[in-house]
Design a protein around this motif. Sequence first.
Motif: not given
Length: 252
Positions: A66-95
């Motif tokens: 868990t986050l509480d147990e982990a002293q350090q999180v090296a990386l988060l891997i996630d998937q964007a529902d929609q992504y705007d490359e020009s602004c590095n902006a993403a939408l999550k949770g649309i579905r």
Amino acid sequence: AAAEAAVDRYVSSNSVVAFGNGELVNQAIAYLGSCLMNKKLQNVVAVPANSAAAHEAAYHGVPLTTLDEAQQVALLIDQADQYDESCNAALKGIRAEPQQPELPKLRQALAAAEKVALLVESQDCAPRLCASLPVFIDGEEWEEPAEALDDVFLGDAEIWRRPSSGVANPRGGQNPYISPEGYNIVDVRFYEGMKLFGEDASYGQIVQEIDQIEGVITHGLLLDAADVVVIADPKQGVRVLEPKAAAAQSTS
């Protein structure tokens, strides 16, 4: 290929990796499990930012913490529902399917992670984000924050409370969705892309307007969160972007 590329490039042994949700994330978890099994990687522990990631990690033999147990999180891997490359902006949770989003947990993982790798299907790249924006609202008194959202986006969007399943009405129908933490989700359903006061405002301005509404817990608009973006393109293969590094170079 994109999921495997993300693991090969950015996951190292003796590390803690957080996982969001999405089909590409599921593929990354499965591949990580195989890497651990064949000793290509060792001592990698997963922090699931949602119940689906927890299930996938357990199924593929990836140890959980868990986050509480982990002293350090090296990386988060996630998937964007929609992504705007020009602004590095993403939408999550649309579905709402196959499961409702767990954006508060995702925000915690984003805050804890040293690096964020965002996976994107090429068809989900857009010159301007235009899907519905989910907003989490605290407690039973959801109507006043929803009305404040309606005032902000008057003429640009409709505000619909999300139902537990299917399609309902602006009030969420007979069975509106309530998260285990007691949060409502209202969707800002834009008519013609993300606008503010009738104009194509910056994503930062839109976030600022939402964040100042009392009762709002979080939302699905992620600004400049990704350090690396791995795009799955059936025509061009895997494309890797480093938006923060590119931005730093352009300003130096």
